[in-house]
Design an enzyme around this catalytic site. Sequence first.
Site, short mmCIF file in Angstrom:
data_model
loop_
_atom_site.label_atom_id
_atom_site.label_comp_id
_atom_site.label_asym_id
_atom_site.label_seq_id
_atom_site.Cartn_x
_atom_site.Cartn_y
_atom_site.Cartn_z
N ASP A 160 47.82 23.38 -53.37
CA ASP A 160 47.70 23.41 -51.91
C ASP A 160 49.06 23.67 -51.26
OD1 ASP A 160 46.93 23.12 -49.30
OD2 ASP A 160 45.92 21.20 -49.57
N SER B 110 50.16 16.24 -43.90
CA SER B 110 49.87 17.38 -44.78
C SER B 110 51.06 18.34 -44.77
CB SER B 110 48.63 18.12 -44.28
OG SER B 110 47.48 17.34 -44.44
N HIS C 155 46.29 24.56 -46.74
CA HIS C 155 45.33 24.30 -45.67
C HIS C 155 46.00 24.22 -44.31
CE1 HIS C 155 46.19 19.90 -46.44
NE2 HIS C 155 46.03 19.83 -45.12
#
Length: 714
Positions: A220, A649, A84
Amino acid sequence: MKKIILFFMLCLTAFPMRADEGMWFLMFIERLNHRDMQKMGLQLTAEEIYSINNHSLKDAIVQFNGGCTAEIISKDGLILTNHHCGYDAIAELSTTQDNHLKNGYWAADKSKELKPKSLFVRFFVRMDDVSKRILSKVNPSMTEAEREAAVNKEIALIEKENNEGGKYVVSVRSFFQGNEYYYFVYQDFKDVRLVGTPPESIGKFGGDTDNWEWPRHTGDFSMFRVYADKNGNPADYSKDNVPLKPKHYLPVSMKGVKENDFAMILGYPGRTNRWMPAGGIEQNVKFAYPAWVEGAKTGMDNMKKYMDKDEAVNLMYASKYAQTANYWKNRQGMIDALTKFQTSKAKAGQEAKFNKWANQPANKAKYGNVVSTINKFYGMTNEKARHDNYLQQLLRTSSYGTVSRTLAKPLTAYAKADAAGRKEMAADMNEMIDEFFKEIYIPAEKDILNAQLKLYSTKSTGYAIAPMVEKIGKDNNGDFTNYVNGIFELSIFSSPARMKAFLAAPSEAMITADPLYQLSDELLKQLNSKSDDIAKAQNDFGASFRLLVEGLRESKIGTIKYPDANSTLRLTYGKVRSLPADKRNDAKINNYTTMAGMVKKYKKGDQEFDLPQRILDMNATKDFGQYVDKDGSMHVNFLTDNDITGGNSGSPVLNGKGELIGLAFDGNIEAMAGDVIFDSKLQRTINVDIRYVLWIIDKFSGAKHIVDEMTIVR
């Protein structure tokens, strides 16, 4: 996601903290209970984590494109981050013919690595304390505007003194609400290329449904490479650039994890609000966040109905939709968690104790009015907060909400230029127009703007809305359909042909008379406007909030001993830690998930839970190769109790030796209040198991040459 940071040893000895709460400045690692980390399993010295003169862990951690974290994992500048985080770049490099977002992509060799238009990574070089220097330039008699001007003047000098003629980027940041200041020195590399990404069905498996949830089964991750000139210096993209030879890169562990294993995360957490007063929490829960949630959902719904019909439109809006959806679910989770845990009530109790201390004779002159001033400000701005969030979601989801700033300003400059200037600017203007229309679909934009104007005009009832919107809404009974269709018919901003015709015969008056410009200009002015009373209250609030933080630390009434996160490099340590047993998870211990559990979620053709047939086949035959866990299953995700937030992230999860064991990508919804208050019982970080990453690259994708580039520890 969530995070924070512990500070001085004085604070730590007076107020012992749990190891899993807080993010730590690397320069203070020797003082920040390094012994406790060693007791938990750390085998590195403080110098091996942060060093100015020698290579250390910090040299392998980069800020990725300003909003995420990534890590260097090979001697040739290979970097790993979340799917992402790379989403924008992957979408940009995708077409309907070569849809890398949907189908995945792995460069067969370095010549096949793909360069997006704009992508950079930032290396941290060093930091230092400049609190005394900056605070010597301010005094209590200054207004907030005067104080800010004095601080910014000194910041500019510090940044110039340390950038070595432009070689480095220097950033001075405020901590403890302006009570301390530190400067950070960085080096930026702008030639960053896509190496590989799994298909979206793997990288985004679970979609919005599983976002912020556990158990999770998401791959991810995505991979890029940093390039430099032949001397290893930052350089603009060139075919002559070579892979960066980093000062340090992370070895990759294949050993797996178990309950209570030491886990350390380094990264760039974005923002927490753990010093926020009770009134601010109450304002967010009751006014700001509900408007955010409703506005975001309105934008998402009107994007999605067109994205589902056309793959080209889906690619146009994929990134904007994903970003909007992420915060939509986050803000709803924040409302639920902060309400459930009565966080504002707890804060109010603390502030009552502080207020009693503040009004003692010795403290009254400095602190006596702090709490009442803060509460007055929130009381005056609750309805404005609701209004602003409805309007902000309009501006974030509609490409035309900000057109007076994004397109009109450069076109106005073009119109004002002489013939020679226009000739020089023409290529950039044409490129800007082409790029704008490459990312929008007019029918969708009409519906987004129409729906958002209706929502804004009917729900922002406690604070004055933009006069133009109010009049149009009243004249049309709240229906903006005809108005929106009409202004798109008349505006030069509604088609590339009209905008390019403008370039041939430019006129500043044509821009200012344009109906889409006029709407956008009024919306932005309304968002930025405030009454004199609110302006004064905001000034007083700024000073009082700073004093509240100072007083809470001085009085020792405050239980938090670290400043909020602000996108600077931090370290958080903890352990692999399970949640209570969950029947939705087939794992033996609820601290990891398996591919078998992922396949159980599989729904053929479903946008969120579809899987490539090859995954199903390989799972059926247990074709996991060397990446299988010793229990015979393929581990996908695992949990730690590290303290992180957005910006973390893509952060590396490291074992006690500094080896890569996973990749942080999310948090659990049970602890969604984590940006405001840390829950030591429930708060978890959700990570991709590095063995699953390697399996996807090697076994599933057939890109073993990329795994061979890494240093694997078995």
